[in-house]
Design a protein around this motif. Structure first.
Motif, PDB file in Angstrom:
ATOM      1  N   VAL A 121      -9.800   5.519   1.737  1.00 34.36           N
ATOM      2  CA  VAL A 121      -9.144   6.323   0.699  1.00 34.36           C
ATOM      3  C   VAL A 121      -9.645   7.760   0.735  1.00 34.36           C
ATOM      4  CG1 VAL A 121      -8.930   6.631  -1.802  1.00 34.36           C
ATOM      5  CG2 VAL A 121      -8.656   4.352  -0.790  1.00 34.36           C
ATOM      6  N   SER A 130      -5.993   5.934  -6.157  1.00 32.95           N
ATOM      7  CA  SER A 130      -5.791   5.166  -4.916  1.00 32.95           C
ATOM      8  C   SER A 130      -6.920   4.175  -4.701  1.00 32.95           C
ATOM      9  CB  SER A 130      -5.697   6.121  -3.715  1.00 32.95           C
ATOM     10  OG  SER A 130      -4.593   6.967  -3.842  1.00 32.95           O
ATOM     11  N   ASP A 172       0.826  -1.209   0.000  1.00 35.21           N
ATOM     12  CA  ASP A 172       0.000   0.000   0.000  1.00 35.21           C
ATOM     13  C   ASP A 172       0.859   1.258   0.000  1.00 35.21           C
ATOM     14  OD1 ASP A 172      -2.255  -1.545  -0.018  1.00 35.21           O
ATOM     15  OD2 ASP A 172      -2.807  -1.207   2.072  1.00 35.21           O
ATOM     16  N   LEU A 223       0.346   3.798  -2.977  1.00 34.59           N
ATOM     17  CA  LEU A 223      -0.138   5.155  -2.733  1.00 34.59           C
ATOM     18  C   LEU A 223       0.859   6.198  -3.236  1.00 34.59           C
ATOM     19  CD1 LEU A 223      -1.583   4.568   0.846  1.00 34.59           C
ATOM     20  CD2 LEU A 223      -2.918   5.204  -1.161  1.00 34.59           C
TER      21      LEU A 223
END
Length: 631
Positions: A92, A126, A25, A29
Motif C-alpha cells: 500500500v 487503502s 482490490d 482502491l
C-alpha cells in the motif's frame, strides 16, 4: 447458509480466487481514493467528470501490478500469517507513492491539482480496506470450517497412506491444521490428497514464508536414516520444528494418532544401521535369573534395568548409591507386573554391603555399571575417581567371584583405549581387574564368566553433550564446543543396553567386547543438527541474524580430540552378532596386578594425588609395552 456460501467460495479453483481478489482490490482502491477526495472536500458525490474518473482509476492501475509483484495474490487467505500485514503495508505504501508520482506528472501536464491531504487519506483507507478485508475473510473461512485461529499451521512430508491418515486425524482432534503435503514423487505434485494440495520439496521455503509454517511432520514410516538426514538438512535452517511418526514396526494400532507425533531423536540422524537384538542371547542371559545391576539409577544402569524386567528375571536387585535415583528407577519398574524388585541403597566401595547383597539374594548375574564417568570432574577429583572406579570394581569383582556369581559384565568405555585422562585410565584398570579375575575363574573350573564391554558415548546419558546442548539451546544459546574438529562415537542408550546383555551371553571368560559404534560423529555437526531440530538457525558469519551461536571454549584437561575403540583393529575377532567384536589377548596369569593395586591403594590412603596419577598411568604403559593388551 453463510457458512455453506463461504465454504463454496473456498472450494473454487485457485485461478478464479485470484481474479476475484484482484477485482475486489480494484474496486476497493478506487473507492478508497474517491473517499479520500470526499473527506478532503466534504462532498460525498461520485466522480462526474472524465478527469475525476481517470484519477480514481489510476489507483488500481498503479497498485495491482505492485501487489502482484509483492506476492499478495499468491498467499492462501485461509492460512495467511500475521506477518503478511507487513507485506500489505509495504504494498500500500509503495502503491501510494507511485500514485502520487503519476498524479504529479499529470498535474505538470495541466490535468488539475490534488490536495496534499488526499495521498495520506488514501494510504490510510487503502491499508484498512486491503489488510482488513484479507484478515476478515480469513476469520470467516476458519469459522466456517470449524478451525481455530490459534491452531498451528504445519506441513506433512509424505503424501502416502500414512500422510493421509495423519491429516484426517489432525482434522479430527488436534490443535494443528495441515496447510499442504510435501512429497518426493513428481507424479503427485499439484494433486490433492485428502483435500490437501501436494507440493514439491523445492517449494518448502516458499510455503513456510507464505503460510507461517511452524512445524513439519515426517510421515514416511519406512524412511531411511540417510534420507531423513537429507530432509533435515533441507529444512533444518528454515526456522521450523521437525517432528516425525515412529517407525512402522512401532505402530501396532493400525492407525496414526496425534499423540504419536514426536520430536526427531538426534540418534536418528547418526546414520547407524541398527541390528535387531538376538532374542535367544537376551533370554539366555536374563530369563529366570537373579540379576544385580550396580549403578541401577544411572543412565546406562537404568536402561539395563528396563530391558531386564521385560525378559522375566526371577529377581532384579537395584544397587545404587544415589537415593533419589534409586527411588525413581524402583518406582518406574514397579509398574511392570509380576516382577520381583529389590532396591538396595549402597556404594560399590562398601565391601560388606556388596557381599551381603549378593549372598542374601543369591545373585547369579552382575552388570557393573556404577562409575564416576564425567571426565573433567574425575580429573579434578582423582582420589575419589580411583576409589570408586578402580577399587569399587575390585570389590564387586572379588565378591562376585567368592560368592559364585555365574556371569559378571563390566560396562567400560572407549576412553579406556590409550587413556589421556584419569577417568579413562580407571576404566582401563577396571578392565584389567576383570581379566585377571577371569583367569582365576578359568583355573578354578567353576564355570564363572567375567567380561567387559567397551563402547563410546551414549546419547542422552548423564553428563553427555546431548543434554547439555539441549539445555543451552532451550536458554537461547550459545552452544559451547571445546574444539570444532573434535569427533566422538555415539550410540543410543537402548541399543547399547541390548548389546551389553548380548555380549554377556557370548562371553567365554576374560573377554573385552567392543561394540560397533559406526562412524565417528563431528561434535560440530551434532550441535548444528540439534539446533535445526529445535526449529532454530545457527548464527555465524554466514548468517549473522541466526538464533543460536556456537562458541569454541578450548579443550579441557585430559580431553581427546577423537576417541578409539581398538588398540589394533586387526586383532579384533568377530562374534555371531554383527555389532559385537571380541578382543584378543589378556594380561597374563603372571602379571603383578595385585601388587600394583596395593601400591595404588597406599597412595589413596595417603591422599597423594601425584603418586596415584603416576601409578595409574605407568601400569597401563607397562601392560601396553609388553604387547599383552587387548586391541
Amino acid at each position: 447458509m453463510l457458512n455453506k456460501a463461504i465454504l463454496h467460495i473456498r472450494d473454487i479453483p485457485r485461478l478464479w480466487k485470484r481474479i476475484l481478489m484482484i477485482a475486489f482490490d480494484s474496486v476497493a482502491l478506487s473507492t478508497a481514493l474517491w473517499a479520500s477526495f470526499s473527506l478532503r472536500y466534504g462532498e460525498w458525490t461520485p466522480p462526474t467528470t472524465l478527469d475525476q474518473l481517470a484519477i480514481v482509476l489510476t489507483a488500481p492501475i498503479v497498485a495491482i501490478p505492485i501487489f502482484i509483484r509483492l506476492g499478495l495474490y499468491r498467499a492462501v487467505i485461509r492460512y495467511l500469517p500475521e506477518r503478511a500485514l507487513w507485506t500489505v503495508l509495504q504494498g500500500v505504501t509503495l502503491a501510494t507513492v507511485c500514485w502520487v508520482v503519476v498524479i504529479f506528472l499529470s498535474e505538470i501536464a495541466g490535468r488539475g491539482v490534488v490536495p496534499r491531504a488526499v495521498p495520506l487519506l488514501y494510504w490510510a483507507l487503502s491499508l484498512i480496506v486491503i489488510g482488513g478485508s484479507r484478515f476478515l475473510v480469513k476469520r470467516l473461512l476458519w469459522a466456517a470450517a470449524g478451525t481455530r485461529l490459534s491452531d498451528t499451521p504445519i506441513l506433512i512430508y509424505g503424501a502416502g497412506h500414512a500422510g493421509a491418515q495423519l491429516a484426517t486425524a489432525i482434522r479430527r482432534d488436534s490443535a494443528r491444521h495441515v496447510v499442504a503435503f510435501i512429497d518426493d514423487n513428481p507424479a503427485l505434485h499439484g494433486r490433492d490428497v485428502a483435500a490437501i494440495r501436494v507440493h514439491s520439496p523445492a517449494e518448502i521455503p516458499n510455503l513456510i514464508s507464505q503460510y507461517g509454517i511452524q512445524e513439519i511432520v515426517l510421515s514416511i514410516p519406512s524412511l531411511t536414516s540417510s534420507r531423513r538426514k537429507e530432509i533435515v538438512a533441507l529444512v533444518g535452517g528454515l526456522g521450523v520444528r521437525i517432528r516425525t511418526l515412529p517407525p512402522i514396526s512401532d505402530l501396532i494400532s493400525g492407525r496414526y494418532l496425534i499423540s504419536q507425533i514426536r520430536e526427531i531423536d538426534i540418534d536418528e540422524l547418526l546414520g547407524r544401521s541398527s541390528v535387531p537384538a538376538d532374542r535367544t542371547l537376551l533370554r539366555e542371559m536374563i530369563e529366570g535369573k537373579i540379576i544385580m545391576v550396580t549403578g541401577a539409577g544411572g543412565s546406562i544402569g537404568s536402561e539395563l534395568c528396563r530391558l531386564i524386567v521385560e525378559w522375566a528375571p526371577q529377581r532384579l536387585v537395584l544397587f545404587e548409591a544415589n537415593e533419589f535415583a534409586l527411588y525413581q528407577i524402583e518406582r518406574e519398574l514397579a509398574a511392570v507386573k509380576d516382577r520381583s524388585l529389590v532396591p538396595v541403597l549402597g556404594s560399590v566401595i562398601d565391601d560388606s554391603n556388596v557381599r551381603h547383597t549378593i549372598a542374601s539374594h543369591q545373585v547369579e548375574v552382575v552388570f557393573h555399571a556404577a562409575a564416576h564417568k564425567h571426565v573433567p570432574l574425575v580429573e579434578a577429583n582423582v582420589i575419589e575417581g580411583i576409589r570408586n572406579n578402580v577399587f569399587g570394581t575390585r570389590i564387586v569383582v572379588d565378591a562376585a567371584y567368592d560368592l559364585g556369581v555365574q556371569s559378571f559384565v563390566l560396562i567400560s568405555s572407549d576412553k579406556a583405549v590409550r587413556p589421556t585422562n584419569v577417568m579413562g585410565a580407571t576404566k582401563r584398570w577396571a578392565e584389567l581387574i576383570v581379566q585377571k579375575k577371569a583367569i582365576d575363574a578359568g583355573s578354578g573350573g567353576g564355570g564363572q564368566r567375567f567380561c567387559a564391554v567397551r563402547f563410546g558415548n551414549v546419547l542422552g546419558s548423564n553428563g553427555s553433550v546431548v543434554p547439555l546442548f539441549k539445555e543451552q539451546i532451550a536458554h537461547g544459546g550459545p552452544v559451547t564446543l571445546t574444539d570444532r574438529h573434535m569427533t566422538r562415537y555415539f550410540m543410543s542408550i537402548h541399543e547399547a543396553s541390548e548389546l551389553i546383555i548380548q555380549a554377556g551371553s557370548l562371553s567365554e571368560g576374560g573377554d573385552v567386547f567392543l561394540l560397533d559404534m559406526g562412524e565417528p560423529v563431528a561434535i560440530t555437526n551434532l550441535a548444528e543438527n540439534m539446533i535445526r531440530l529445535a526449529g532454530l538457525t545457527v548464527r555465524d558469519e554466514h548468517n549473522p541474524d541466526g538464533d543460536i551461536q556456537i562458541v569454541v571454549t578450548g579443550k579441557r584437561p585430559g580431553e581427546k580430540m577423537y576417541e578409539e575403540l581398538f588398540y589394533d583393529d586387526a586383532t579384533a575377532r568377530k562374534t555371531k552378532h554383527p555389532k559385537i567384536l571380541r578382543a584378543t589377548g589378556d594380561i597374563g596369569s603372571g602379571h603383578p596386578l595385585n601388587e600394583a593395586l596395593d601400591d595404588l591403594y597406599s597412595s589413596l590412603l595417603q591422599r597423594d594425588e601425584a603418586r596415584a596419577r603416576a601409578i595409574l598411568f605407568s601400569q597401563i604403559r607397562d601392560v601396553e609395552s609388553k604387547g599383552s593388551d587387548v586391541p
